[in-house]
Design a protein around this motif. Structure first.
Motif, mmCIF file in Angstrom:
data_model
loop_
_atom_site.group_PDB
_atom_site.id
_atom_site.type_symbol
_atom_site.label_atom_id
_atom_site.label_comp_id
_atom_site.label_asym_id
_atom_site.label_seq_id
_atom_site.Cartn_x
_atom_site.Cartn_y
_atom_site.Cartn_z
ATOM 1 N N GLN A 2 -1.936 12.388 -7.291
ATOM 2 C CA GLN A 2 -0.534 12.739 -7.519
ATOM 3 C C GLN A 2 0.373 12.032 -6.527
ATOM 4 O O GLN A 2 1.481 11.631 -6.875
ATOM 5 N N THR A 3 -0.096 11.863 -5.287
ATOM 6 C CA THR A 3 0.702 11.169 -4.281
ATOM 7 C C THR A 3 0.913 9.718 -4.684
ATOM 8 O O THR A 3 2.012 9.177 -4.555
ATOM 9 N N LEU A 4 -0.144 9.098 -5.211
ATOM 10 C CA LEU A 4 -0.043 7.711 -5.666
ATOM 11 C C LEU A 4 0.942 7.592 -6.826
ATOM 12 O O LEU A 4 1.796 6.696 -6.845
ATOM 13 N N VAL A 5 0.842 8.510 -7.778
ATOM 14 C CA VAL A 5 1.754 8.488 -8.930
ATOM 15 C C VAL A 5 3.197 8.668 -8.461
ATOM 16 O O VAL A 5 4.105 7.968 -8.922
ATOM 17 N N LEU A 6 3.397 9.572 -7.498
ATOM 18 C CA LEU A 6 4.741 9.803 -6.959
ATOM 19 C C LEU A 6 5.262 8.543 -6.275
ATOM 20 O O LEU A 6 6.420 8.141 -6.493
ATOM 21 N N ALA A 7 4.405 7.886 -5.471
ATOM 22 C CA ALA A 7 4.828 6.679 -4.758
ATOM 23 C C ALA A 7 5.186 5.572 -5.741
ATOM 24 O O ALA A 7 6.212 4.887 -5.580
ATOM 25 N N VAL A 8 4.355 5.379 -6.759
ATOM 26 C CA VAL A 8 4.633 4.341 -7.762
ATOM 27 C C VAL A 8 5.925 4.658 -8.506
ATOM 28 O O VAL A 8 6.768 3.779 -8.740
ATOM 29 N N THR A 9 6.112 5.936 -8.868
ATOM 30 C CA THR A 9 7.331 6.333 -9.582
ATOM 31 C C THR A 9 8.567 6.072 -8.734
ATOM 32 O O THR A 9 9.559 5.515 -9.216
ATOM 33 N N LEU A 10 8.498 6.444 -7.464
ATOM 34 C CA LEU A 10 9.649 6.222 -6.577
ATOM 35 C C LEU A 10 9.935 4.735 -6.407
ATOM 36 O O LEU A 10 11.092 4.309 -6.433
ATOM 37 N N ALA A 11 8.871 3.943 -6.238
ATOM 38 C CA ALA A 11 9.058 2.494 -6.083
ATOM 39 C C ALA A 11 9.712 1.901 -7.325
ATOM 40 O O ALA A 11 10.640 1.085 -7.225
ATOM 41 N N MET A 13 11.570 3.516 -9.498
ATOM 42 C CA MET A 13 12.954 4.003 -9.593
ATOM 43 C C MET A 13 13.873 3.204 -8.679
ATOM 44 O O MET A 13 14.999 2.854 -9.065
ATOM 45 N N ILE A 14 13.389 2.899 -7.477
ATOM 46 C CA ILE A 14 14.198 2.102 -6.534
ATOM 47 C C ILE A 14 14.415 0.701 -7.111
ATOM 48 O O ILE A 14 15.530 0.167 -7.079
ATOM 49 N N LEU A 15 13.350 0.122 -7.668
ATOM 50 C CA LEU A 15 13.460 -1.201 -8.286
ATOM 51 C C LEU A 15 14.459 -1.172 -9.441
ATOM 52 O O LEU A 15 15.320 -2.056 -9.557
ATOM 53 N N LEU A 16 14.383 -0.139 -10.265
ATOM 54 C CA LEU A 16 15.294 -0.011 -11.403
ATOM 55 C C LEU A 16 16.738 0.150 -10.931
ATOM 56 O O LEU A 16 17.657 -0.466 -11.485
ATOM 57 N N ALA A 17 16.935 0.962 -9.871
ATOM 58 C CA ALA A 17 18.288 1.153 -9.328
ATOM 59 C C ALA A 17 18.827 -0.164 -8.785
ATOM 60 O O ALA A 17 20.008 -0.501 -8.995
ATOM 61 N N ARG A 22 22.408 -4.795 -9.439
ATOM 62 C CA ARG A 22 22.620 -6.249 -9.532
ATOM 63 C C ARG A 22 23.277 -6.624 -10.857
ATOM 64 O O ARG A 22 24.160 -7.469 -10.909
ATOM 65 N N VAL A 23 22.852 -5.986 -11.934
ATOM 66 C CA VAL A 23 23.411 -6.296 -13.251
ATOM 67 C C VAL A 23 24.884 -5.895 -13.304
ATOM 68 O O VAL A 23 25.735 -6.678 -13.750
#
Ligand SMILES: [Cu+2]
Length: 167
Positions: A2-11, A13-17, A22-23
């Motif tokens: 779950q920690t890995l899934v949370l870290a990937v999700t946050l990363a 989300m930050i990338l998407l933001a 930029r767009v």
């Protein structure tokens, strides 16, 4: 996991933001719409490819294998209107327990709550199938089994209990 899934999700989300920022900035800064639309189109394809990659990579074989396999204690529970039959009334704490669930008549929901009424887990019990759920009880005490699927006029009375004892 779950920690890995949370870290990937946050990363992601930050990338998407960052990409969104930029767009928007590029759209406002220069009005060269042809260039911006082209970049936007590329970005959408990249995002689709990344989304597809993450989805495929995170798929797991179904149904999931039980973690403990043969080491688990097997408990057979049968539901019916309106009762549970559980072949053990005392279970050890700290050991993996596999509940093998099925019913004699209609669908029932096998839900286990602790002494404070907190639901620990639930699984459908169905006629013609044996559904398995694995759980490790950390705390000794009295646990109740409730039916979590409305199954008729006696549904509310479909209760049973077992005790978890320290090893
Ligand atoms: Cu019920």
């Amino acid at each position: 996991m779950q920690t890995l899934v949370l870290a990937v999700t946050l990363a992601l989300m930050i990338l998407l933001a960052f990409v969104f920022y930029r767009v928007v900035r590029a759209t406002n800064a220069d009005r060269q719409l042809g260039d911006t639309n082209s970049r936007r189109s590329q970005l959408i394809w990249v995002m689709l490819a990344v989304g597809l990659l993450v989805t495929v990579a995170s798929l797991r074989e179904w149904p999931h294998a039980l973690a403990s396999g043969d080491a688990a204690i097997q408990v057979n529970a049968t539901g019916g209107q309106w009762y549970w039959e559980i072949d053990r009334s005392e279970l050890p704490a700290g050991k993996p327990i596999v509940f093998n669930l099925h019913t004699e008549d209609v669908n029932h929901g096998f839900g286990v709550v602790d002494s404070e009424g907190r639901l620990l887990f639930q699984t459908q019990a169905m006629p013609g199938y044996v559904n398995q759920v694995e759980y490790v009880f950390d705390t000794p005490g009295d646990y109740r089994v409730l039916c979590m699927e409305f199954c008729g006029v006696g549904h509310h009375d479909m209760l049973d209990e077992f005790t978890v004892v320290a090893n």
